[in-house]
Design an enzyme around this catalytic site. Structure first.
Site, short mmCIF file in Angstrom:
data_model
loop_
_atom_site.label_atom_id
_atom_site.label_comp_id
_atom_site.label_asym_id
_atom_site.label_seq_id
_atom_site.Cartn_x
_atom_site.Cartn_y
_atom_site.Cartn_z
N HIS A 216 129.51 117.51 -26.58
CA HIS A 216 129.69 118.92 -26.22
C HIS A 216 128.72 119.39 -25.13
O HIS A 216 127.61 118.87 -25.01
CB HIS A 216 129.47 119.81 -27.44
N LYS B 153 118.65 122.22 -25.31
CA LYS B 153 118.51 122.21 -26.77
C LYS B 153 117.33 121.35 -27.17
O LYS B 153 117.04 120.33 -26.55
CB LYS B 153 119.76 121.61 -27.42
N TYR C 84 119.36 122.91 -34.28
CA TYR C 84 119.34 123.08 -32.83
C TYR C 84 118.55 124.33 -32.49
O TYR C 84 118.86 125.41 -33.00
CB TYR C 84 120.74 123.32 -32.26
N ASP D 2 137.65 117.30 -30.65
CA ASP D 2 136.84 116.21 -30.10
C ASP D 2 137.65 114.93 -29.89
O ASP D 2 137.37 114.16 -28.98
CB ASP D 2 135.64 115.93 -31.00
#
Length: 192
Positions: free
Chosen positions: A60, A70, A130, A173
């Site tokens: 992603h 991140k 995250y 996905d």
């Protein structure tokens, strides 16, 4: 805090200090001042996901102007975290790296803007955390095919080593395009 280079430009393994004794440990796992050199803009959002063994999430990214860096870690369980440099002007464009993150190994991965990110959960009830430096924008979500052969990510070796016979992915996905068909462009040099 120890910061170690990976094979990808601007992507680092972070090992926060940990102070412990027979009672347990204390760890300052995020210190903005120490992460300034990474171009991390500060925490805007903090997310957690919970996954059963064999869940694959990714790969992603979020498009500009809401592109995100991140700082990721596993706070329960274990996962192999995978990133791909998709910045068109980067010397490591199209290359990947992966890191085993567990609740005990005291490692985090810094994922810069312009990278695709994913992971495979190695245990049931794995909680992945995250810290993100930009707002979430649903209309700017994107991704590339998790098992794109051009990326040389050794998914099958991960599955075999950890006894995963049937990886679990979202419909979204499964249907993503490979990197070669990705129309979104990111750049290491922001002036391009």
């Amino acid at each position: 805090m120890k910061i170690t280079n990976t094979n990808l430009l601007d992507c680092y393994i972070i090992e926060p200090n940990r102070f412990g004794d027979e009672r347990g440990y204390f760890s300052p796992y995020f210190i903005q001042q120490e992460l300034k050199q990474l171009d991390f803009q500060g925490v805007v959002q903090a997310n957690r996901s919970k996954s059963c063994k064999g869940v694959v999430r990714g790969l992603h990214f979020q498009e500009n102007p809401k592109c995100q860096a991140k700082l990721v870690e596993v706070i329960r369980g274990a996962a192999i975290d995978v990133v791909v440099d998709i910045r068109a002007d980067s010397e490591t464009f199209g290359q990947s790296t992966y890191v085993l993150l567990t609740e005990d190994n005291n490692q985090q991965l810094y994922v810069p803007r312009g990278f695709a990110h994913g992971f495979v959960s190695l245990e049931d009830n794995t909680i992945f955390q995250y810290l993100i430096d930009n707002d979430y924008a649903k209309d700017l979500e994107g991704g590339i095919l998790w098992n794109d052969p051009a990326l040389n990510i050794p998914w099958e070796a991960f599955f075999q080593e950890y006894g995963i016979t049937n990886p679990i992915l979202s419909e979204k996905d499964i249907c993503r395009e490979p990197l070669s068909k990705c129309k979104v462009k990111f750049y290491r040099n922001q002036s391009e």
